[in-house]
Design an enzyme around this catalytic site. Structure first.
Site, short mmCIF file in Angstrom:
data_model
loop_
_atom_site.label_atom_id
_atom_site.label_comp_id
_atom_site.label_asym_id
_atom_site.label_seq_id
_atom_site.Cartn_x
_atom_site.Cartn_y
_atom_site.Cartn_z
N LYS A 80 -4.90 -1.41 -9.18
CA LYS A 80 -3.92 -2.17 -8.23
C LYS A 80 -4.88 -3.39 -8.00
CE LYS A 80 -0.79 -2.63 -4.41
NZ LYS A 80 -0.36 -1.99 -3.07
N SER A 155 4.51 -2.34 -3.04
CA SER A 155 3.88 -3.45 -3.32
C SER A 155 3.43 -3.13 -4.78
CB SER A 155 3.07 -4.03 -2.38
OG SER A 155 2.19 -3.07 -1.87
N SER A 179 4.05 1.73 -0.01
CA SER A 179 3.84 1.06 -1.45
C SER A 179 3.25 1.73 -2.50
CB SER A 179 2.91 -0.02 -1.21
OG SER A 179 3.53 -1.23 -0.42
N1 GLN Z 1 7.15 -2.62 1.88
C1 GLN Z 1 6.35 -2.40 3.09
C2 GLN Z 1 5.67 -3.87 3.64
O1 GLN Z 1 6.11 -4.60 3.11
C3 GLN Z 1 4.92 -1.56 2.80
C4 GLN Z 1 4.18 -2.14 2.02
C5 GLN Z 1 2.82 -1.27 1.65
O2 GLN Z 1 2.88 -0.05 1.78
N2 GLN Z 1 1.71 -1.94 1.35
O3 GLN Z 1 4.84 -3.93 4.64
#
Ligand code: GLN
Length: 490
Positions: A80, A155, A179
């Site tokens: 990532k 994400s 995420s």
């Molecule tokens: N979807 C969640 C957010 O927008 C979690 C994102 C993540 O785990 N990086 O914060």
């Protein structure tokens, strides 16, 4: 399918060690697969094909010398784009870091390089890991290999999609509120969020430092165990990284012992909220029956403060993000607005142009929650809720080894379908509490609803990654969901 890219890491590792295939062949097979499907999926922000082939040659050299360094030697993997790679662009999905080449490797990268992995490239993500669909990437959207009109989740959507599509044998992502598990769930791959402090965050671009963890994506529990093993453990450069010795995650995952006799599994009653799709509920209820058939003792448990999780998270995560992102000022590194002699204007325009709308929303929310007069009302209150959620889990783990739930309330949704930020935030209703409490969790392929993957979430106590992996492995022995390949691709 008998192509090299369909092998598991374990299978490929055996063939490499027996010298029946070379890492160069394995890497070429993945680069070809990328060439065949990447224009449809768009999982990568950068494909490092030259580096990959060099690393593959190096791995083959090690094998020819009889070195068996690590189960990941010579294995093609995707990273990532939030994990710092020395001299290799690390964009974090943001225009702010579009051309940023870190002068150092993240600890995770150092360990993977020492293990001799082949890095195929960096994967697309929501900007600064904020989002649940990868639509907030500043560059382009990633498509779900199961249905190209749908999101892979986020994400870490690029990493999940790459593994699901056979473009990488495994990948790493980061999980702050879901995420890894949410895109894992939407793409039918295993996505594991380790216990807070199990994996070093050094070199992970910070979103919310008290919640962020790096973890693996894989097509089986056994592969996930190998990927976690390679990066877990103490790191003097991250004071929040635990000194505790790392368990042997592969032990007991040999596929011969599928019995879950004696395993106490709790089903949190608060994790079946309104809005969860009936197809998801049906699949996960059936999965729970499977676990019972495997010998587990299954009963209900209550985690009464679950319903405050999303609200607390959306105070705490933006608060920490607003502090972490203050470093992007156009002076230190990253994008810099230069068309002015006025320092304040330069600062303002740097942040105005460099950040996308979701990141700005979080910075504003976080700054507000931390400001004088509101700190007690919001931030402090959220931290109290966090303590209550942690206590819920502490109590539950006195009685249970593992808790099970759906990983997400819905299957993959259409790109562009969710425009209301609040609706998007609810994607993480089942994953967020684990980050708040710091416990570990994994989403594993748990069936299908109208042809789209459903994820089964297994939550474990702190440092109980070995336990959730054992349950995941046993479940895989009696199901074939994880073996299904996305139909939307050739
Ligand atoms: N979807 C969640 C957010 O927008 C979690 C994102 C993540 O785990 N990086 O914060």
């Amino acid at each position: 399918m008998s192509e090299l890219y369909t092998l598991s890491i374990t299978e490929a590792g055996d063939l490499l060690r027996r010298r029946e295939i070379s890492s160069v062949e394995l890497t070429r097979a993945h680069l070809e697969r990328i060439r065949a499907v990447e224009d449809k999926v768009k999982a990568f922000t950068l494909i490092t094909d030259e580096l990959a082939l060099q690393q593959a040659e190096e791995a083959d050299r090690r094998f020819s010398q009889g070195d068996t360094l690590s189960p990941l030697t010579g294995i093609p993997i995707a990273i990532k784009d939030v994990i710092s790679t020395k001299g290799i662009t690390t964009t974090c999905g943001s225009n702010m870091l579009k051309d940023f080449k870190p002068p150092f490797d993240a600890t995770v990268m150092e360990r993977l390089n020492a293990a001799g992995i082949v890095m195929l490239g960096k994967t697309n993500m929501d900007e600064f890991a904020m989002g649940s669909s990868t639509e907030h990437s500043a560059f382009f959207e990633t498509h779900n290999p199961w249905d190209l009109e749908r999101t892979p989740g986020g994400s870490s959507g690029g990493s999940a999609a790459a593994v699901a599509a056979g473009m990488a044998m495994g990948a790493y992502g980061s999980d702050t509120g879901g995420s890894i598990r949410q895109p894992g769930s939407l793409c039918n791959v295993v996505g594991l969020k380790p216990t807070y402090g199990r994996v070093s965050r050094f070199g992970l671009v910070a979103f919310a430092s008290s919640l962020d963890q790096i973890g693996p994506f894989a097509r089986s529990a056994r592969d996930a165990a190998l990927l976690l093993q390679a990066v877990a453990g103490p790191d003097p450069r991250d004071a929040t990284c635990s000194p505790r010795a790392v368990a042997d995650y592969s032990e007991g995952l040999n596929g011969t012992n599928t019995s879950l006799k004696g395993m106490r599994i709790g089903v949190p009653e608060e994790y079946w909220v309104e809005g969860t799709q009936p197809g998801v509920v049906k699949a996960v209820r059936a999965d729970i029956e499977r676990l019972r058939e495997l010998g587990a003792e299954v009963s209900e448990v209550s985690l009464p403060h679950t319903k405050y999780g999303v609200a607390a998270y959306y105070i705490i995560a933006p608060a920490e993000a607003s502090a972490n992102l203050s470093r992007y000022d156009g002076v230190k590194y990253g994008y810099s607005y230069r068309d002015t002699d006025d320092m304040w204007e330069a600062l303002e325009k740097t942040r105005q142009n460099g950040f996308g709308p979701e990141v700005k929303r979080r910075i504003m929310l976080g700054t507000y929650a931390l400001s004088s007069g509101y700190y007690d009302a919001y931030y402090k209150q959220a931290e109290k809720v966090r303590a209550l959620i942690t206590r819920d889990f502490d109590r539950a783990f006195e009685q249970f080894d593992v808790l099970v739930s759906p990983a997400t309330p819905t299957v993959a949704f259409k790109l562009g379908e969710i425009s209301d930020p609040y609706q998007m935030y609810l994607q993480d209703v089942f994953t967020i509490p684990a980050n708040l409490a710091g416990i570990c969790g994994v989403s594993i392929p748990g069936g299908f609803s109208d042809g789209l993957p459903v994820g089964l979430q297994l939550l474990g106590n702190i440092f109980a990654e070995d336990v959730i992996l054992r349950v995941a492995d046993a479940f895989e022995q009696v199901t074939d969901y994880h073996k299904q390949w996305p139909q939307a691709l050739p």
